[in-house]
Design a protein around this motif. Structure first.
Motif, PDB file in Angstrom:
ATOM      1  N   SER A 152       9.432  14.132  15.339  1.00  0.00           N
ATOM      2  CA  SER A 152       8.917  12.894  14.768  1.00  0.00           C
ATOM      3  C   SER A 152       7.997  13.164  13.583  1.00  0.00           C
TER       4      SER A 152
ATOM      5  N   ALA B 267       9.999  14.492  10.485  1.00  0.00           N
ATOM      6  CA  ALA B 267      10.803  13.448   9.847  1.00  0.00           C
ATOM      7  C   ALA B 267       9.922  12.504   9.028  1.00  0.00           C
ATOM      8  N   THR B 268       8.745  12.151   9.574  1.00  0.00           N
ATOM      9  CA  THR B 268       7.833  11.267   8.841  1.00  0.00           C
ATOM     10  C   THR B 268       7.282  11.954   7.595  1.00  0.00           C
ATOM     11  N   GLN B 269       6.941  13.208   7.710  1.00  0.00           N
ATOM     12  CA  GLN B 269       6.425  13.950   6.561  1.00  0.00           C
ATOM     13  C   GLN B 269       7.465  14.020   5.442  1.00  0.00           C
ATOM     14  N   ASP B 270       8.702  14.312   5.793  1.00  0.00           N
ATOM     15  CA  ASP B 270       9.756  14.384   4.782  1.00  0.00           C
ATOM     16  C   ASP B 270      10.004  13.030   4.125  1.00  0.00           C
ATOM     17  N   ALA B 271       9.970  11.958   4.911  1.00  0.00           N
ATOM     18  CA  ALA B 271      10.218  10.626   4.363  1.00  0.00           C
ATOM     19  C   ALA B 271       9.116  10.201   3.394  1.00  0.00           C
ATOM     20  N   LEU B 272       7.857  10.480   3.736  1.00  0.00           N
ATOM     21  CA  LEU B 272       6.752  10.092   2.861  1.00  0.00           C
ATOM     22  C   LEU B 272       6.722  10.923   1.585  1.00  0.00           C
TER      23      LEU B 272
ATOM     24  N   ASP C  71       6.309   7.290  13.730  1.00  0.00           N
ATOM     25  CA  ASP C  71       7.532   6.504  13.548  1.00  0.00           C
ATOM     26  C   ASP C  71       7.253   5.200  12.797  1.00  0.00           C
TER      27      ASP C  71
ATOM     28  N   ARG D  16       6.967   6.002   9.144  1.00  0.00           N
ATOM     29  CA  ARG D  16       8.265   6.381   8.578  1.00  0.00           C
ATOM     30  C   ARG D  16       9.156   5.167   8.362  1.00  0.00           C
ATOM     31  N   TRP D  17       9.252   4.306   9.353  1.00  0.00           N
ATOM     32  CA  TRP D  17      10.129   3.141   9.224  1.00  0.00           C
ATOM     33  C   TRP D  17       9.576   2.126   8.233  1.00  0.00           C
TER      34      TRP D  17
ATOM     35  N   ARG E 201      10.630   3.433   4.880  1.00  0.00           N
ATOM     36  CA  ARG E 201      12.059   3.211   4.662  1.00  0.00           C
ATOM     37  C   ARG E 201      12.373   1.735   4.415  1.00  0.00           C
TER      38      ARG E 201
END
Length: 238
Positions: free
Chosen positions: A74, A77-82, A144, A147-148, A151
Motif C-alpha cells: 500500500s 503504490a501510494t508513493q509511486d502515484a504521488l 489508500d 492514492r485514490w 487518481r
C-alpha cells in the motif's frame, strides 16, 4: 613569454579541475544507480519472501508476514502515484508532505513487525496481534485514501480536458461544413458577365462589325502594294 606560459598553465589547471569534477559526478551517479538497483532488488527479494511466508506459514508467523506485505504494498503504490503526478499538479505537494509523515509511522510499524517475526515468545506476540492489525489497517487506509484521491483528481482533469477538446472540435467541424448551407457557387470567367452588355450599342445595333471579327489564320489577306511597283496595265480586248 612569461604571461603566455602563465595563461597556458591556468588553462591546463582549469581542464584538470573540470576533468576531476566530471569524474566525481560520473562516479557519484554510477554509485547512486548501483545503490538504487541493489535497493530495488533487496525490496523485491524481501517482498517475495514475505509472500511465501504469508502463504506457506500458519499462525502468528504467517499473519505477521501478511501484515508486512499489505503495509509495504500500500505504501509503495501510494508513493509511486504521488510522485508520478506531483510534477503536473502542484496541489499534490501538500499530499506528498502528509504521506511523508505517514511513511514515518509505516516504517516504525514495519520494523516492529519485523522484530516480532524473530520473537521466540509467540504467545505474547499473539496477544498483540489485534493492536498490530488495527495499526496496519489505519495506516494502509490513510495511504489508500491519498492514492485514490490523487487518481480521481487526475481522472477529473482528463475528463474536463476531453470535454473541452470535444466542444472545440464540434465548433471547428461546424465551420468546415458551413459551405453546405450556402449552396453551390458558380464561377464565371473574368469579363464573361460584361460581354452581353458590350454586344450591343446604346441604340440596340450590334457594336461589333465583320472587320472586327477575328480572322482565321489561313484566311486570304490583301496583298500589300508598294510604291516602287509598276501599276499593272489593263488588258484590252479586240
Amino acid at each position: 613569454m612569461e604571461a603566455a606560459i602563465a595563461i597556458l598553465a591556468l588553462v591546463f589547471v582549469a581542464f584538470v579541475v573540470l576533468g576531476v569534477y566530471l569524474t566525481v559526478k560520473a562516479v557519484g551517479a554510477a554509485k547512486r544507480g548501483v545503490e538504487r538497483t541493489v535497493t530495488q532488488a533487496r525490496k523485491a527479494v524481501e517482498d517475495t519472501t514475505l509472500r511465501a511466508k504469508s502463504m506457506g506459514q500458519v499462525g502468528v508467523a504467517g499473519e505477521l508476514a501478511q501484515l508486512r506485505l499489505t503495509l509495504r504494498t500500500s505504501m509503495r503504490a501510494t508513493q509511486d502515484a504521488l510522485h508520478a503526478r506531483v510534477e503536473q499538479d502542484e496541489s499534490l505537494k501538500e499530499s506528498l508532505r502528509l504521506f511523508e509523515r505517514l511513511s514515518g509511522h509505516g516504517h516504525e510499524l514495519d520494523d516492529e513487525l519485523k522484530r516480532l517475526e524473530r520473537e521466540p515468545d509467540k504467545q505474547r506476540t499473539a496477544e498483540r496481534m489485534p493492536e498490530l492489525r488495527e495499526r496496519t489497517e489505519q495506516i494502509t487506509h490513510a495511504a489508500d485514501s491519498l492514492r485514490w484521491a490523487a487518481r480521481d483528481r487526475a481522472r477529473q482533469f482528463a475528463d474536463d480536458d476531453l470535454a473541452s477538446l470535444s466542444a472545440e472540435i464540434e465548433v471547428e467541424s461546424g465551420a468546415l461544413r458551413d459551405w453546405a448551407t450556402k449552396g453551390p457557387t458558380t464561377s464565371t470567367a473574368p469579363g464573361a458577365a460584361a460581354r452581353p452588355a458590350d454586344a450591343s450599342g446604346a441604340n440596340g445595333s450590334p457594336a461589333a462589325t465583320v472587320a472586327d471579327a477575328p480572322q482565321a489564320i489561313d484566311a486570304a489577306r490583301p496583298t500589300p502594294v508598294y510604291s516602287w511597283q509598276k501599276t499593272a496595265r489593263p488588258e484590252t480586248t479586240n
